[in-house]
Motif scaffolding. Structure first.
Motif, PDB file in Angstrom:
ATOM      1  N   MET A  52       0.822  -1.213   0.000  1.00  0.00           N
ATOM      2  CA  MET A  52       0.000   0.000   0.000  1.00  0.00           C
ATOM      3  C   MET A  52       0.859   1.268   0.000  1.00  0.00           C
ATOM      4  SD  MET A  52      -3.126  -0.905  -0.243  1.00  0.00           S
ATOM      5  CE  MET A  52      -2.481  -2.193  -1.315  1.00  0.00           C
ATOM      6  N   LEU A  53       1.931   1.253   0.780  1.00  0.00           N
ATOM      7  CA  LEU A  53       2.794   2.439   0.819  1.00  0.00           C
ATOM      8  C   LEU A  53       3.526   2.626  -0.505  1.00  0.00           C
ATOM      9  CD1 LEU A  53       4.278   2.253   4.433  1.00  0.00           C
ATOM     10  CD2 LEU A  53       2.213   3.404   3.610  1.00  0.00           C
ATOM     11  N   ARG A  54       3.947   1.527  -1.110  1.00  0.00           N
ATOM     12  CA  ARG A  54       4.605   1.618  -2.414  1.00  0.00           C
ATOM     13  C   ARG A  54       3.631   2.158  -3.458  1.00  0.00           C
ATOM     14  NH1 ARG A  54       5.716  -3.362  -3.042  1.00  0.00           N
ATOM     15  NH2 ARG A  54       4.101  -3.898  -4.559  1.00  0.00           N
ATOM     16  N   ALA A  55       2.395   1.680  -3.407  1.00  0.00           N
ATOM     17  CA  ALA A  55       1.388   2.158  -4.358  1.00  0.00           C
ATOM     18  C   ALA A  55       1.093   3.641  -4.139  1.00  0.00           C
ATOM     19  CB  ALA A  55       0.103   1.335  -4.211  1.00  0.00           C
ATOM     20  N   ALA A  56       1.050   4.081  -2.880  1.00  0.00           N
ATOM     21  CA  ALA A  56       0.790   5.497  -2.596  1.00  0.00           C
ATOM     22  C   ALA A  56       1.925   6.368  -3.120  1.00  0.00           C
ATOM     23  CB  ALA A  56       0.612   5.697  -1.098  1.00  0.00           C
ATOM     24  N   ARG A  57       3.162   5.934  -2.908  1.00  0.00           N
ATOM     25  CA  ARG A  57       4.299   6.714  -3.424  1.00  0.00           C
ATOM     26  C   ARG A  57       4.250   6.786  -4.941  1.00  0.00           C
ATOM     27  NH1 ARG A  57       7.130   4.200   1.079  1.00  0.00           N
ATOM     28  NH2 ARG A  57       7.592   2.397  -0.231  1.00  0.00           N
ATOM     29  N   HIS A  58       3.872   5.678  -5.576  1.00  0.00           N
ATOM     30  CA  HIS A  58       3.810   5.655  -7.036  1.00  0.00           C
ATOM     31  C   HIS A  58       2.673   6.552  -7.530  1.00  0.00           C
ATOM     32  CE1 HIS A  58       5.071   4.250 -10.864  1.00  0.00           C
ATOM     33  NE2 HIS A  58       4.006   3.494 -11.117  1.00  0.00           N
ATOM     34  N   ALA A  59       1.555   6.564  -6.813  1.00  0.00           N
ATOM     35  CA  ALA A  59       0.449   7.445  -7.185  1.00  0.00           C
ATOM     36  C   ALA A  59       0.886   8.900  -7.138  1.00  0.00           C
ATOM     37  CB  ALA A  59      -0.737   7.215  -6.247  1.00  0.00           C
ATOM     38  N   GLU A  60       1.670   9.246  -6.137  1.00  0.00           N
ATOM     39  CA  GLU A  60       2.179  10.609  -6.036  1.00  0.00           C
ATOM     40  C   GLU A  60       3.113  10.925  -7.201  1.00  0.00           C
ATOM     41  OE1 GLU A  60       3.032  13.004  -2.258  1.00  0.00           O
ATOM     42  OE2 GLU A  60       4.959  12.039  -2.683  1.00  0.00           O
ATOM     43  N   GLU A  61       3.981   9.993  -7.542  1.00  0.00           N
ATOM     44  CA  GLU A  61       4.908  10.201  -8.659  1.00  0.00           C
ATOM     45  C   GLU A  61       4.163  10.388  -9.979  1.00  0.00           C
ATOM     46  OE1 GLU A  61       7.169   6.651  -8.459  1.00  0.00           O
ATOM     47  OE2 GLU A  61       8.369   7.278  -6.713  1.00  0.00           O
ATOM     48  N   LEU A  62       3.027   9.682 -10.129  1.00  0.00           N
ATOM     49  CA  LEU A  62       2.264   9.743 -11.371  1.00  0.00           C
ATOM     50  C   LEU A  62       1.375  10.977 -11.463  1.00  0.00           C
ATOM     51  CD1 LEU A  62       1.203   5.984 -11.646  1.00  0.00           C
ATOM     52  CD2 LEU A  62       2.846   7.173 -13.122  1.00  0.00           C
ATOM     53  N   GLY A  63       1.269  11.734 -10.363  1.00  0.00           N
ATOM     54  CA  GLY A  63       0.508  12.972 -10.396  1.00  0.00           C
ATOM     55  C   GLY A  63      -0.917  12.877  -9.915  1.00  0.00           C
ATOM     56  N   PHE A  64      -1.298  11.750  -9.302  1.00  0.00           N
ATOM     57  CA  PHE A  64      -2.660  11.649  -8.774  1.00  0.00           C
ATOM     58  C   PHE A  64      -2.856  12.624  -7.625  1.00  0.00           C
ATOM     59  CE2 PHE A  64      -2.379   7.601 -11.015  1.00  0.00           C
ATOM     60  CZ  PHE A  64      -3.644   7.517 -11.594  1.00  0.00           C
ATOM     61  N   ASP A  65      -4.122  12.979  -7.393  1.00  0.00           N
ATOM     62  CA  ASP A  65      -4.465  14.000  -6.398  1.00  0.00           C
ATOM     63  C   ASP A  65      -4.532  13.439  -4.983  1.00  0.00           C
ATOM     64  OD1 ASP A  65      -5.819  16.677  -5.626  1.00  0.00           O
ATOM     65  OD2 ASP A  65      -7.261  15.176  -4.961  1.00  0.00           O
ATOM     66  N   HIS A  66      -5.148  12.267  -4.813  1.00  0.00           N
ATOM     67  CA  HIS A  66      -5.363  11.740  -3.466  1.00  0.00           C
ATOM     68  C   HIS A  66      -5.419  10.216  -3.490  1.00  0.00           C
ATOM     69  CE1 HIS A  66      -9.539  11.994  -5.078  1.00  0.00           C
ATOM     70  NE2 HIS A  66      -9.745  10.921  -4.335  1.00  0.00           N
ATOM     71  N   VAL A  67      -5.257   9.649  -2.312  1.00  0.00           N
ATOM     72  CA  VAL A  67      -5.532   8.226  -2.108  1.00  0.00           C
ATOM     73  C   VAL A  67      -6.650   8.115  -1.082  1.00  0.00           C
ATOM     74  CG1 VAL A  67      -3.255   7.359  -2.746  1.00  0.00           C
ATOM     75  CG2 VAL A  67      -3.697   8.051  -0.378  1.00  0.00           C
ATOM     76  N   ALA A  68      -7.403   7.025  -1.153  1.00  0.00           N
ATOM     77  CA  ALA A  68      -8.571   6.856  -0.291  1.00  0.00           C
ATOM     78  C   ALA A  68      -8.524   5.505   0.397  1.00  0.00           C
ATOM     79  CB  ALA A  68      -9.851   6.974  -1.116  1.00  0.00           C
ATOM     80  N   VAL A  69      -8.967   5.493   1.647  1.00  0.00           N
ATOM     81  CA  VAL A  69      -9.056   4.252   2.419  1.00  0.00           C
ATOM     82  C   VAL A  69     -10.427   4.181   3.059  1.00  0.00           C
ATOM     83  CG1 VAL A  69      -8.108   2.912   4.335  1.00  0.00           C
ATOM     84  CG2 VAL A  69      -6.575   4.239   2.880  1.00  0.00           C
ATOM     85  N   GLY A  70     -11.101   3.032   2.895  1.00  0.00           N
ATOM     86  CA  GLY A  70     -12.417   2.834   3.478  1.00  0.00           C
ATOM     87  C   GLY A  70     -12.338   2.496   4.953  1.00  0.00           C
ATOM     88  N   ASN A  71     -13.511   2.230   5.552  1.00  0.00           N
ATOM     89  CA  ASN A  71     -13.588   2.003   6.992  1.00  0.00           C
ATOM     90  C   ASN A  71     -14.455   0.781   7.259  1.00  0.00           C
ATOM     91  OD1 ASN A  71     -14.734   4.040   9.851  1.00  0.00           O
ATOM     92  ND2 ASN A  71     -13.522   2.200   9.777  1.00  0.00           N
ATOM     93  N   ARG A  72     -13.800  -0.345   7.502  1.00  0.00           N
ATOM     94  CA  ARG A  72     -14.505  -1.554   7.924  1.00  0.00           C
ATOM     95  C   ARG A  72     -13.784  -2.124   9.130  1.00  0.00           C
ATOM     96  NH1 ARG A  72     -14.636  -1.724   2.303  1.00  0.00           N
ATOM     97  NH2 ARG A  72     -16.717  -1.715   1.405  1.00  0.00           N
ATOM     98  N   LEU A  73     -14.555  -2.539  10.112  1.00  0.00           N
ATOM     99  CA  LEU A  73     -13.973  -3.084  11.332  1.00  0.00           C
ATOM    100  C   LEU A  73     -13.917  -4.604  11.309  1.00  0.00           C
ATOM    101  CD1 LEU A  73     -15.771  -0.811  13.968  1.00  0.00           C
ATOM    102  CD2 LEU A  73     -13.572  -0.441  12.845  1.00  0.00           C
ATOM    103  N   LEU A  74     -14.851  -5.235  10.601  1.00  0.00           N
ATOM    104  CA  LEU A  74     -14.894  -6.684  10.462  1.00  0.00           C
ATOM    105  C   LEU A  74     -14.539  -7.066   9.035  1.00  0.00           C
ATOM    106  CD1 LEU A  74     -18.243  -7.365  12.381  1.00  0.00           C
ATOM    107  CD2 LEU A  74     -15.917  -7.623  13.257  1.00  0.00           C
TER     108      LEU A  74
END
Length: 273
Positions: free
Chosen positions: A1-23
């Motif tokens: 996930m961290l590698r993908a986030a860094r790559h998204a930043e390098e590619l110029g994407f605006d944001h990353v999103a994470v959902g919220n599930r407890l189970l």
């Protein structure tokens, strides 16, 4: 996930999103969004961080306000707090919150959090939260607290966005629905108040040549057999309807996520800029 986030930043994407599930949902990543996005904040420098969406009734108002303010500080003001009322009865039972109260609790928690972000000390009287001369442990770096995007398509959700939000956040909305949401917001609050809101939505996209590891619900962006042109056309129509941000959920196997992002950046994005 961290590698993908860094790559998204390098590619110029605006944001990353994470959902919220407890189970365990059987639907991909089931992590706490504020914890994971804290790690993403440390691994990136520009990328905005979106909770998509945080289930506000799960978190006591003071905890929600302090956690969000902490991430706002840690990230240098990059947090967007996407919130919703939730729906999973098993999770509501597990956290001891009656599901029938989820709307009222969401309103209470957002109002209390905004009071804590805006004032030191803060007083607040709500049906579920009472504060007396409260000093939030960590004041946010963003004046008034991180921007809040309220998720949902119901009238109650739209009223909540107008009352507490800086934006509306939909799921799978097409251009016609975005236009309709704008009309409904104007009917509820007047065009001037409605137009201050950022309109954003999530969409599913499986790039050509990659199979979906999880079947996307509803119509995917670009149709069942998307091409760069069809995806760009859908995004252009959304922009014309008033959408200013689109979260792309890529339901492909983890090892193909970066390839999928590269396709969007190289083939879809250039015609839109």
């Amino acid at each position: 996930m961290l590698r993908a986030a860094r790559h998204a930043e390098e590619l110029g994407f605006d944001h990353v999103a994470v959902g919220n599930r407890l189970l365990d949902s059987g639907f991909g990543l089931d992590t706490d969004p504020l914890v994971l996005l804290s790690a993403v904040a440390g691994a990136t420098t520009r990328l905005r961080l979106l909770t998509s969406v945080l289930v506000a009734p799960y978190y006591p108002a003071l905890v929600l306000a302090n956690q969000a303010a902490t991430l706002d500080v840690v990230s240098g003001g990059r947090l967007i707090l996407g919130v919703g009322t939730g729906w999973n009865p098993d999770e509501f039972d597990a956290v001891g919150v009656p599901a029938r109260e989820r709307g009222a609790r969401t309103d209470d928690h957002l109002a209390a959090a905004k009071a804590l972000w805006a004032r030191r000390p803060a007083d607040f009287d709500g049906p579920y939260t009472t504060l007396r001369a409260a000093h939030l442990g960590v004041p946010p770096v963003t004046a008034g607290g991180p921007p809040v995007w309220v998720g949902g398509h119901s009238d109650a959700a739209l009223r909540r966005a107008l009352r507490f939000g800086d934006g509306w956040y939909g799921t799978g909305a097409d251009a016609a629905e975005v236009t309709e949401v704008r009309r409904r917001l104007s009917d509820l609050a007047g065009a001037e108040n409605a137009d201050r809101l950022t309109l954003a939505s999530a969409a599913f996209l499986t790039p050509p040549g990659l199979s979906a590891a999880i079947p996307p619900p509803g119509r995917p962006l670009g149709g069942k057999a998307p091409t760069a042109a069809s995806v760009a056309d859908d995004l252009g129509r959304l922009a014309e309807a008033g959408l200013t941000a689109c979260t792309l959920w890529l339901p492909v196997a983890a090892e193909h996520v970066e390839k999928a992002m590269e396709w969007v950046a190289a083939e879809v994005a250039p015609p839109l800029t």
